[in-house]
Design a protein around this motif. Sequence first.
Motif, short mmCIF file in Angstrom:
data_model
loop_
_atom_site.label_atom_id
_atom_site.label_comp_id
_atom_site.label_asym_id
_atom_site.label_seq_id
_atom_site.Cartn_x
_atom_site.Cartn_y
_atom_site.Cartn_z
N ARG A 253 -18.49 -69.90 37.73
CA ARG A 253 -17.92 -68.56 37.59
C ARG A 253 -18.56 -67.83 36.41
O ARG A 253 -18.87 -68.45 35.39
CB ARG A 253 -16.41 -68.65 37.37
CG ARG A 253 -15.63 -69.08 38.60
CD ARG A 253 -14.19 -69.33 38.27
NE ARG A 253 -13.38 -69.46 39.46
CZ ARG A 253 -12.15 -69.96 39.49
NH1 ARG A 253 -11.61 -70.39 38.38
NH2 ARG A 253 -11.47 -70.03 40.62
N PRO A 254 -18.77 -66.52 36.54
CA PRO A 254 -19.32 -65.76 35.41
C PRO A 254 -18.36 -65.80 34.22
O PRO A 254 -17.15 -65.75 34.39
CB PRO A 254 -19.44 -64.33 35.98
CG PRO A 254 -19.42 -64.50 37.46
CD PRO A 254 -18.55 -65.69 37.73
N HIS A 255 -18.90 -65.90 33.02
CA HIS A 255 -18.07 -65.86 31.82
C HIS A 255 -18.94 -65.45 30.64
O HIS A 255 -20.04 -65.95 30.47
CB HIS A 255 -17.39 -67.21 31.54
CG HIS A 255 -18.33 -68.35 31.42
ND1 HIS A 255 -18.91 -68.98 32.51
CD2 HIS A 255 -18.80 -69.02 30.33
CE1 HIS A 255 -19.68 -69.96 32.11
NE2 HIS A 255 -19.65 -70.00 30.79
N GLY A 256 -18.42 -64.52 29.84
CA GLY A 256 -19.18 -64.04 28.70
C GLY A 256 -20.51 -63.44 29.13
O GLY A 256 -20.58 -62.65 30.06
N GLY A 257 -21.58 -63.86 28.47
CA GLY A 257 -22.91 -63.39 28.85
C GLY A 257 -23.52 -64.17 30.00
O GLY A 257 -24.64 -63.86 30.43
N ASN A 258 -22.81 -65.17 30.48
CA ASN A 258 -23.30 -66.00 31.58
C ASN A 258 -22.89 -65.37 32.91
O ASN A 258 -21.70 -65.20 33.18
CB ASN A 258 -22.73 -67.42 31.46
CG ASN A 258 -23.33 -68.39 32.45
OD1 ASN A 258 -23.85 -68.00 33.49
ND2 ASN A 258 -23.24 -69.67 32.14
N LYS A 259 -23.85 -65.03 33.74
CA LYS A 259 -23.57 -64.37 35.01
C LYS A 259 -23.13 -65.36 36.09
O LYS A 259 -22.78 -64.95 37.20
CB LYS A 259 -24.81 -63.61 35.49
CG LYS A 259 -25.21 -62.46 34.58
CD LYS A 259 -26.42 -61.71 35.12
CE LYS A 259 -26.79 -60.55 34.20
NZ LYS A 259 -27.98 -59.81 34.70
N GLY A 260 -23.12 -66.63 35.75
CA GLY A 260 -22.71 -67.63 36.73
C GLY A 260 -23.76 -67.81 37.82
O GLY A 260 -24.87 -67.30 37.73
N GLY A 261 -23.41 -68.54 38.86
CA GLY A 261 -24.34 -68.74 39.96
C GLY A 261 -24.15 -70.10 40.59
O GLY A 261 -23.16 -70.80 40.32
N PHE A 262 -25.11 -70.47 41.43
CA PHE A 262 -25.02 -71.72 42.17
C PHE A 262 -26.01 -72.75 41.62
O PHE A 262 -27.12 -72.41 41.25
CB PHE A 262 -25.32 -71.48 43.65
CG PHE A 262 -24.28 -70.64 44.34
CD1 PHE A 262 -23.13 -71.22 44.87
CD2 PHE A 262 -24.42 -69.26 44.44
CE1 PHE A 262 -22.17 -70.45 45.49
CE2 PHE A 262 -23.46 -68.48 45.06
CZ PHE A 262 -22.33 -69.08 45.59
N PHE A 263 -25.57 -73.99 41.58
CA PHE A 263 -26.40 -75.09 41.12
C PHE A 263 -26.46 -76.13 42.22
O PHE A 263 -25.43 -76.65 42.66
CB PHE A 263 -25.81 -75.73 39.86
CG PHE A 263 -25.84 -74.83 38.65
CD1 PHE A 263 -26.77 -75.02 37.65
CD2 PHE A 263 -24.93 -73.79 38.51
CE1 PHE A 263 -26.80 -74.20 36.53
CE2 PHE A 263 -24.95 -72.97 37.40
CZ PHE A 263 -25.90 -73.16 36.41
N GLY A 264 -27.66 -76.41 42.68
CA GLY A 264 -27.84 -77.41 43.73
C GLY A 264 -28.51 -78.65 43.18
O GLY A 264 -29.34 -78.57 42.28
N GLY A 265 -28.16 -79.80 43.70
CA GLY A 265 -28.80 -81.03 43.28
C GLY A 265 -28.16 -81.60 42.03
O GLY A 265 -27.55 -82.66 42.06
N LYS A 266 -28.28 -80.89 40.91
CA LYS A 266 -27.69 -81.32 39.64
C LYS A 266 -26.61 -80.31 39.23
O LYS A 266 -26.73 -79.12 39.49
CB LYS A 266 -28.74 -81.39 38.54
CG LYS A 266 -29.94 -82.30 38.84
CD LYS A 266 -29.59 -83.76 38.72
CE LYS A 266 -30.86 -84.61 38.87
NZ LYS A 266 -30.58 -86.06 38.70
N THR A 267 -25.56 -80.81 38.57
CA THR A 267 -24.52 -79.91 38.09
C THR A 267 -24.92 -79.33 36.74
O THR A 267 -25.74 -79.90 36.04
CB THR A 267 -23.17 -80.64 37.90
OG1 THR A 267 -23.25 -81.46 36.72
CG2 THR A 267 -22.83 -81.49 39.11
N PRO A 268 -24.33 -78.19 36.37
CA PRO A 268 -24.53 -77.72 34.99
C PRO A 268 -23.84 -78.67 34.03
O PRO A 268 -23.05 -79.54 34.43
CB PRO A 268 -23.86 -76.33 34.99
CG PRO A 268 -22.88 -76.38 36.11
CD PRO A 268 -23.48 -77.28 37.15
N THR A 269 -24.11 -78.53 32.75
CA THR A 269 -23.59 -79.45 31.73
C THR A 269 -22.07 -79.45 31.68
O THR A 269 -21.44 -78.39 31.60
CB THR A 269 -24.14 -79.06 30.35
OG1 THR A 269 -25.56 -79.08 30.40
CG2 THR A 269 -23.66 -80.01 29.28
N LEU A 270 -21.48 -80.63 31.69
CA LEU A 270 -20.04 -80.76 31.49
C LEU A 270 -19.67 -80.28 30.10
O LEU A 270 -20.37 -80.57 29.13
CB LEU A 270 -19.62 -82.23 31.62
CG LEU A 270 -19.43 -82.83 33.01
CD1 LEU A 270 -19.11 -84.31 32.89
CD2 LEU A 270 -18.33 -82.13 33.78
#
Length: 386
Positions: A253-270
């Motif tokens: 989900r978008p938050h702050g300056g991060n527009k969010g998006g989709f991640f395939g294969g690997k997840t973003p950092t916990l």
Amino acid sequence: MNVLSLFDGMSCGQIALRELGMKVDNYFASEIDRHAIEQTQFNFPGTVQLGDVRKVRAKDLPRIDLLIGGSPCQGFSFAGKQLNFNDPRSALFFEFVRIWHEVKAVNPNARFMLENVRMDKRFENIISEYLGIRPVRINSSLVSAQERVRLYWSDIRIRKEGLFGDVHTDIPLPEDRGILLVDILQPENEVAVKYHITKRSTIERIKRRLDCNSSFAPRVNPQKSGTLTVGNNSSKMSLTTGTTLITPQIYQRPHGGNKGGFFGGKTPTLTSSSWHQNNLLVSGRRVIQLNGSKESNGRQPFQQNRVYSVGGISPALCSAHAGSAPAVLLDGYIRRLTPTECARLQTIPSWYKWGCSETQQYKMLGNGWTVEVIKHILSFLNTRIQ
């Protein structure tokens, strides 16, 4: 071997040592979070808890052979305000330095490992100057399904470079195991309904984002492919394919300056801050979507815009639409990752038991280490500590 772990959290260092089969005579832990302490004692009742790192004195302990820690990183993280050493949490790094000097004064042969986030090079250099060694950068994606780049300073194995003999952490990168998100997911029949997203507005928002994301464009399924016809002009090429499958993705989900998006294969950092609420698992099937327009002289939609049975095959995909044809998610699901799945992202072994709430599990995992990376680093101790 006597081990002192600062900012111990859920004791990932102790997990790694047990996984390596290393005999530890005494494991001293400095931690102030009540839930993390209880969780550590639940798995390692012999742990000696020391409390606040600012009150730890190496002279009060038996001779320490290994000092490890991951000092709080909020001030350094690119995801935060980057207050750096002005953030009182990140300033606790200097407590690590103080205790390291105290340990070395008693045992010159002691070894250390410090972990922290990727940060501005200026502050990385300051840490390196205080520790007298430069770090190695390791991405957890090599051993797990998570993109998690971290810096590791350690004298367990070193090399010297340059005219002035700069000391570098000489831990080789672990071999890429090729682990993807799909490899750590639980079977859907084992996932409780409570993890599924039911809020209509959330589901529709994610579906709209799916339809705008070119990486989800229909792809040919070889098991459903029909004939490939190519005319004198390559633009006349058409393919026949069936319903396409969506590889499991994480929607951030978008938050702050991060527009969010989709991640395939690997997840973003916990992370420790509501990661499971802001990063949702999306999976399902897609077919060409009926757009409601009347084409072909008003008689019916063009073939590529019709809706066909999910049980059958879709119409031919024209080259002009292959990368941009609208699509819809069918028979899919949008849910949070379970604590078990997040633990797998951090490569926590199945024998590690949980005795706390799920909220605390998510938080500790976000704050914790990727155990397989720590195992890799500490495996080189066999040649150093006698």
